[in-house]
Design a protein around this motif. Sequence first.
Motif, short mmCIF file in Angstrom:
data_model
loop_
_atom_site.label_atom_id
_atom_site.label_comp_id
_atom_site.label_asym_id
_atom_site.label_seq_id
_atom_site.Cartn_x
_atom_site.Cartn_y
_atom_site.Cartn_z
N SER A 112 10.97 -71.59 28.11
CA SER A 112 10.75 -72.73 27.59
C SER A 112 9.90 -73.84 27.78
N GLN A 113 9.46 -74.71 27.33
CA GLN A 113 8.46 -75.13 26.96
C GLN A 113 6.88 -74.46 27.28
N ALA A 114 7.51 -73.62 27.27
CA ALA A 114 5.99 -72.93 27.35
C ALA A 114 5.54 -72.17 28.51
N VAL A 115 6.46 -72.06 29.36
CA VAL A 115 6.99 -71.63 30.82
C VAL A 115 7.98 -70.71 30.48
N LYS A 116 7.85 -68.67 31.16
CA LYS A 116 8.78 -68.38 31.53
C LYS A 116 9.37 -68.36 32.17
N ARG A 117 10.96 -68.52 32.95
CA ARG A 117 11.43 -68.33 33.51
C ARG A 117 12.36 -67.75 34.01
N MET A 118 12.55 -66.83 35.11
CA MET A 118 13.79 -65.64 35.22
C MET A 118 15.27 -66.49 35.45
N HIS A 119 16.52 -65.33 34.54
CA HIS A 119 17.37 -65.45 34.64
C HIS A 119 18.13 -64.24 35.14
N GLN A 120 19.51 -64.78 35.87
CA GLN A 120 20.32 -63.57 36.37
C GLN A 120 21.70 -63.69 35.45
N SER A 121 22.85 -62.75 35.14
CA SER A 121 23.58 -62.70 35.42
C SER A 121 24.48 -61.40 34.78
N LEU A 122 25.60 -60.87 35.24
CA LEU A 122 26.38 -60.10 34.93
C LEU A 122 26.26 -59.80 33.48
N ALA A 123 26.55 -60.80 33.24
CA ALA A 123 27.14 -61.03 31.38
C ALA A 123 25.44 -60.97 30.28
N MET A 124 24.46 -60.62 31.59
CA MET A 124 23.43 -60.10 29.95
C MET A 124 23.49 -58.66 30.52
N ARG A 125 23.75 -58.13 31.26
CA ARG A 125 23.67 -56.75 32.05
C ARG A 125 24.42 -56.00 30.96
N PRO A 126 24.09 -54.96 30.01
CA PRO A 126 24.35 -54.65 29.05
C PRO A 126 25.07 -53.01 29.67
N SER A 127 26.67 -53.15 28.83
CA SER A 127 27.75 -52.30 28.98
C SER A 127 27.33 -51.19 28.90
N THR A 128 26.66 -50.85 27.79
CA THR A 128 26.17 -49.41 27.97
C THR A 128 25.00 -49.35 27.17
N VAL A 129 24.39 -47.88 27.59
CA VAL A 129 22.61 -48.34 26.42
C VAL A 129 22.76 -46.82 26.57
N ILE A 130 21.74 -46.66 25.08
CA ILE A 130 21.88 -45.17 24.94
C ILE A 130 20.62 -45.12 24.49
N TYR A 131 20.11 -43.95 24.99
CA TYR A 131 18.29 -43.29 24.62
C TYR A 131 18.56 -42.37 24.29
N ASP A 132 17.82 -42.82 23.32
CA ASP A 132 17.33 -41.62 21.93
C ASP A 132 16.02 -41.64 22.48
N ALA A 133 15.37 -40.18 22.49
CA ALA A 133 13.49 -40.30 22.51
C ALA A 133 13.20 -40.43 21.06
N GLU A 134 13.74 -40.05 20.10
CA GLU A 134 14.04 -39.50 18.81
C GLU A 134 13.28 -40.95 18.02
N LEU A 135 14.38 -41.74 18.24
CA LEU A 135 14.60 -43.74 17.74
C LEU A 135 12.30 -43.96 18.29
N SER A 136 12.12 -43.38 19.64
CA SER A 136 10.29 -43.77 19.73
C SER A 136 9.16 -43.07 19.69
N VAL A 137 9.89 -41.62 18.76
CA VAL A 137 8.62 -40.80 18.32
C VAL A 137 7.53 -41.92 17.42
N SER A 138 7.72 -42.93 16.87
CA SER A 138 6.72 -43.59 16.11
C SER A 138 6.56 -44.68 16.99
N LEU A 139 6.51 -44.89 18.17
CA LEU A 139 6.05 -45.74 18.63
C LEU A 139 4.02 -46.05 18.78
#
Length: 385
Positions: free
Chosen positions: A144-171
């Motif tokens: 905000s206003q060209a300054v990055k500030r940290m926020h924290q909340s359990l609402a922002m913690r993902p409920s599920t994470v799917i790690y699929d390396a096939e999606l990163s091969v093109s990186l």
Amino acid sequence: MNTPLRAFAHPAGVHNATPPRVVFGPGSVAGLPEEIDRLGPCGARRALVITTPGRAQLGDRLASAIGARCAGLLPEAVSQVPIELARRGREKATSVGADCLVAVGGGAATGLAKGIALESGMPIIAVPTTYCGSEMTGFCGITSQAVKRMHQSLAMRPSTVIYDAELSVSLPPQVSAASALNALAHCVDAVALPSLSPLLAPAAVEGARIVTRTLPGLLAQPDNLTLRNEMLYGAYLSGAALTGGFGLQHAVAHTLGGSFGVDHGVAHAVVLPYVTAHLVHRAPGPLGRVAAALGVDTDQLPGHLWDLVTGAELPVRLDDLGLGPDALERAVRITLTAEERPEGTPQAHPDTHDPQRLGDPAEVTESAVRAVLTATAAGTRPGSH
């Protein structure tokens, strides 16, 4: 044996809290429809798929895969999570009747989902395609206003994470390298913090080992699925370590990204050797464990990381980023005042991370920030005299 009595207390809330469900393995994204159904006591029904413009095709693919569960596609995520974009995202989610969020891509997509979830409370399924680790935490840097500030909340913690390396091969290789060094920076920054749970401290050490061991091979064989899978595992461990909190590394890198437009991974890579040089003298025990995992002496660790960054053909000096002496002084000032929130900025949780309150051995002081940025300006290999 005169072992001192152990005593510690960890911050509550977001600190050391990882997502409750992680699904890891090539091809695992095929289970995305079922993961949406699993959300909440009755499951979710309408997902807003979030990605960057460059990953819109992948977003379309996943939107098609979840069929009627898709409420819409938001391919507008950008790095550093501008607050205006987060607000537009919340309006979009409300207008299409979404009740959950699917973030697919790198830290930009995950960050935008977090910015939407911060006030909406919608659960997040993260499908990372880079190695930034944000998907493991409830932290988010919002600009905000060209300054990055940290926020924290359990609402922002993902409920599920799917790690699929096939999606990163093109990186692309250079993007992969910057993202991998971002993951490594999490390990170095967090391992010395007293806020990091001893249950997760080994993740920082092992994550650092896997990332550094895997990166040279990945750059030589970017389409090697085994190496991509291994790097993604290292990123997962590094992200888990990141839940312990943030220190000097992130304070400086977030300033370079949020206020000077430096790519997030590059911002971490460019300062990592010099922050490490600052840390090894103040936290030789934790940094020594990282060094041992990498097969070097503790005092050799900063130079070893400098070699890793230059070997990946990433910048090691501010001038390589187009930042001169005036930028250095501005960066020092912004880093020290980043926790000050202007009117209209969402307020972080009252226990928002402050490395000094948490007993960080390398406090974010003017002298520390100036020393790191001055070393970054010079660009000299640590330990070389």
